[in-house]
Design a protein around this motif. Structure first.
Motif, mmCIF file in Angstrom:
data_model
loop_
_atom_site.group_PDB
_atom_site.id
_atom_site.type_symbol
_atom_site.label_atom_id
_atom_site.label_comp_id
_atom_site.label_asym_id
_atom_site.label_seq_id
_atom_site.Cartn_x
_atom_site.Cartn_y
_atom_site.Cartn_z
ATOM 1 N N GLY A 42 0.864 -1.179 0.000
ATOM 2 C CA GLY A 42 0.000 0.000 0.000
ATOM 3 C C GLY A 42 0.894 1.220 0.000
ATOM 4 N N GLY A 43 0.366 2.334 -0.461
ATOM 5 C CA GLY A 43 1.154 3.561 -0.521
ATOM 6 C C GLY A 43 1.514 4.075 0.858
ATOM 7 N N ILE A 44 2.467 4.996 0.893
ATOM 8 C CA ILE A 44 2.873 5.607 2.162
ATOM 9 C C ILE A 44 1.657 6.252 2.833
ATOM 10 C CG2 ILE A 44 3.607 7.733 0.946
ATOM 11 C CD1 ILE A 44 5.744 8.061 3.124
ATOM 12 N N GLY A 45 1.492 5.975 4.125
ATOM 13 C CA GLY A 45 0.369 6.537 4.879
ATOM 14 C C GLY A 45 -0.925 5.757 4.771
ATOM 15 N N TYR A 62 4.158 -10.740 4.354
ATOM 16 C CA TYR A 62 5.381 -10.039 3.944
ATOM 17 C C TYR A 62 4.986 -8.601 3.635
ATOM 18 C CZ TYR A 62 9.484 -8.815 1.121
ATOM 19 O OH TYR A 62 10.601 -8.199 0.614
ATOM 20 N N GLU A 63 5.191 -7.714 4.605
ATOM 21 C CA GLU A 63 4.757 -6.320 4.456
ATOM 22 C C GLU A 63 5.867 -5.515 3.793
ATOM 23 O OE1 GLU A 63 4.942 -2.546 5.101
ATOM 24 O OE2 GLU A 63 4.908 -2.993 7.224
ATOM 25 N N ASN A 64 5.551 -4.925 2.632
ATOM 26 C CA ASN A 64 6.561 -4.202 1.861
ATOM 27 C C ASN A 64 5.886 -3.064 1.094
ATOM 28 O OD1 ASN A 64 8.562 -3.320 0.105
ATOM 29 N ND2 ASN A 64 9.292 -5.381 -0.365
ATOM 30 N N ALA A 65 6.287 -1.828 1.400
ATOM 31 C CA ALA A 65 5.695 -0.639 0.757
ATOM 32 C C ALA A 65 5.884 -0.664 -0.758
ATOM 33 C CB ALA A 65 6.306 0.631 1.336
ATOM 34 N N ILE A 66 7.024 -1.222 -1.197
ATOM 35 C CA ILE A 66 7.317 -1.236 -2.637
ATOM 36 C C ILE A 66 7.344 -2.679 -3.159
ATOM 37 C CG2 ILE A 66 8.414 1.037 -2.803
ATOM 38 C CD1 ILE A 66 11.136 -0.429 -2.539
ATOM 39 N N LEU A 67 6.345 -3.427 -2.772
ATOM 40 C CA LEU A 67 6.250 -4.843 -3.161
ATOM 41 C C LEU A 67 6.292 -5.012 -4.676
ATOM 42 C CD1 LEU A 67 5.579 -7.698 -1.723
ATOM 43 C CD2 LEU A 67 3.307 -7.350 -2.691
ATOM 44 N N PHE A 68 5.487 -4.223 -5.387
ATOM 45 C CA PHE A 68 5.436 -4.319 -6.854
ATOM 46 C C PHE A 68 6.666 -3.668 -7.490
ATOM 47 C CE2 PHE A 68 0.828 -4.582 -5.841
ATOM 48 C CZ PHE A 68 0.578 -5.824 -6.401
ATOM 49 N N GLU A 69 7.030 -2.497 -6.968
ATOM 50 C CA GLU A 69 8.152 -1.756 -7.545
ATOM 51 C C GLU A 69 9.452 -2.557 -7.484
ATOM 52 O OE1 GLU A 69 5.478 1.382 -5.526
ATOM 53 O OE2 GLU A 69 5.934 -0.747 -5.322
ATOM 54 N N SER A 70 9.621 -3.338 -6.401
ATOM 55 C CA SER A 70 10.850 -4.136 -6.234
ATOM 56 C C SER A 70 10.696 -5.547 -6.819
ATOM 57 C CB SER A 70 11.207 -4.239 -4.748
ATOM 58 O OG SER A 70 10.209 -4.956 -4.048
ATOM 59 N N THR A 111 -3.539 -5.275 -0.898
ATOM 60 C CA THR A 111 -3.173 -3.853 -0.929
ATOM 61 C C THR A 111 -4.052 -3.093 0.063
ATOM 62 O OG1 THR A 111 -2.270 -3.784 -3.163
ATOM 63 C CG2 THR A 111 -3.207 -1.753 -2.348
ATOM 64 N N VAL A 112 -3.403 -2.280 0.884
ATOM 65 C CA VAL A 112 -4.108 -1.425 1.851
ATOM 66 C C VAL A 112 -4.306 -0.070 1.182
ATOM 67 C CG1 VAL A 112 -4.061 -0.421 4.158
ATOM 68 C CG2 VAL A 112 -2.954 -2.626 3.745
ATOM 69 N N TYR A 113 -5.528 0.410 1.262
ATOM 70 C CA TYR A 113 -5.890 1.638 0.554
ATOM 71 C C TYR A 113 -6.461 2.663 1.544
ATOM 72 C CZ TYR A 113 -8.721 4.837 -2.209
ATOM 73 O OH TYR A 113 -9.272 5.966 -2.745
ATOM 74 N N ALA A 114 -6.156 3.929 1.307
ATOM 75 C CA ALA A 114 -6.793 5.040 2.035
ATOM 76 C C ALA A 114 -6.831 6.238 1.090
ATOM 77 C CB ALA A 114 -6.007 5.378 3.307
ATOM 78 N N ILE A 142 8.224 -7.431 8.409
ATOM 79 C CA ILE A 142 8.100 -6.029 7.984
ATOM 80 C C ILE A 142 9.387 -5.665 7.230
ATOM 81 C CG2 ILE A 142 7.637 -3.646 8.714
ATOM 82 C CD1 ILE A 142 5.356 -5.496 9.574
ATOM 83 N N ALA A 143 9.322 -5.650 5.913
ATOM 84 C CA ALA A 143 10.523 -5.477 5.087
ATOM 85 C C ALA A 143 11.258 -4.174 5.399
ATOM 86 C CB ALA A 143 10.157 -5.538 3.607
#
Length: 197
Positions: free
Chosen positions: A8-11, A110-118, A129-132, A31-32
């Motif tokens: 999910g995105g930052i925040g 496996y918690e990773n902010a840039i899961l797709f990007e990496s 994906t966590v969304y807000a 938590i990656a």
């Protein structure tokens, strides 16, 4: 035993969601970002490569100079890519050891902010994906990090947008109200333990 990517995105509140998953005894949480931070201070390989790439100021008294590195990478996508190419392979190895040590669990988050990007999503069986809402995310990060709105938006630019992530995810958690978020986590956990053990 399955690997469940949580992103999910930052925040967006990934850490909060991970805490809800951590309440289940048959689930292990990785938590990656937290592990990457530890490795950046403890791994000789990472340390040497960061100094080679970003200079001696990368470390102060043996500790990573976070502000110095952040200032460089969040304004320059090429430098961010270099940082990731140094850190991610070591995090990946560390995670593989974590998986071996948690074979008794039903699944690993496996918690990773840039899961797709990496491209870490490739070794996940399922992705959440966590969304807000954008304003919610900006306000959360400003409050958490004492950041300016501009600094938060700069960091957001270095990540995929929510729609792109959501389209490639198995589950979406809308994280605006905590009670609703917890209910969504319980539902997903019930599905995963019923069908994916």
């Amino acid at each position: 035993m399955k690997i469940v990517g949580l992103t999910g995105g930052i925040g967006s509140g990934k850490t909060t969601v991970a805490k809800f998953f951590a309440e289940f005894k048959n689930v292990a949480i990785y938590i990656a970002d937290a592990e990457a931070k530890k490795l950046m201070n403890s791994s000789k390989i990472i340390k040497e490569n960061l100094i080679k790439e970003f200079g001696q100021k990368s470390f102060v008294n043996g500790e990573l100079n976070r502000e110095f590195i952040s200032e460089i990478v969040f304004k320059d996508s090429a430098k961010l890519a270099i940082l990731n190419s140094i850190v991610h392979p070591e995090v990946r190895k560390h995670f593989q050891d974590f998986v071996k040590n948690n074979q008794d669990k039903d699944y690993i988050i496996y918690e990773n902010a840039i899961l797709f990007e990496s491209k870490s999503n490739v070794f996940c069986d399922i992705v959440i994906t966590v969304y807000a809402a954008l304003n919610t995310k900006i306000n959360r990060v400003m409050a958490r990090d004492s950041s300016t709105k501009t600094a938060v938006l700069n960091r957001m630019k270095s990540q995929w947008n929510d729609v792109k992530k959501i389209l490639q995810s198995n589950y979406i958690i809308d994280n605006e109200k905590l009670e609703d978020t917890e209910n969504q986590v319980h539902k997903i956990h019930n599905i995963l333990t019923q069908y994916y053990v």
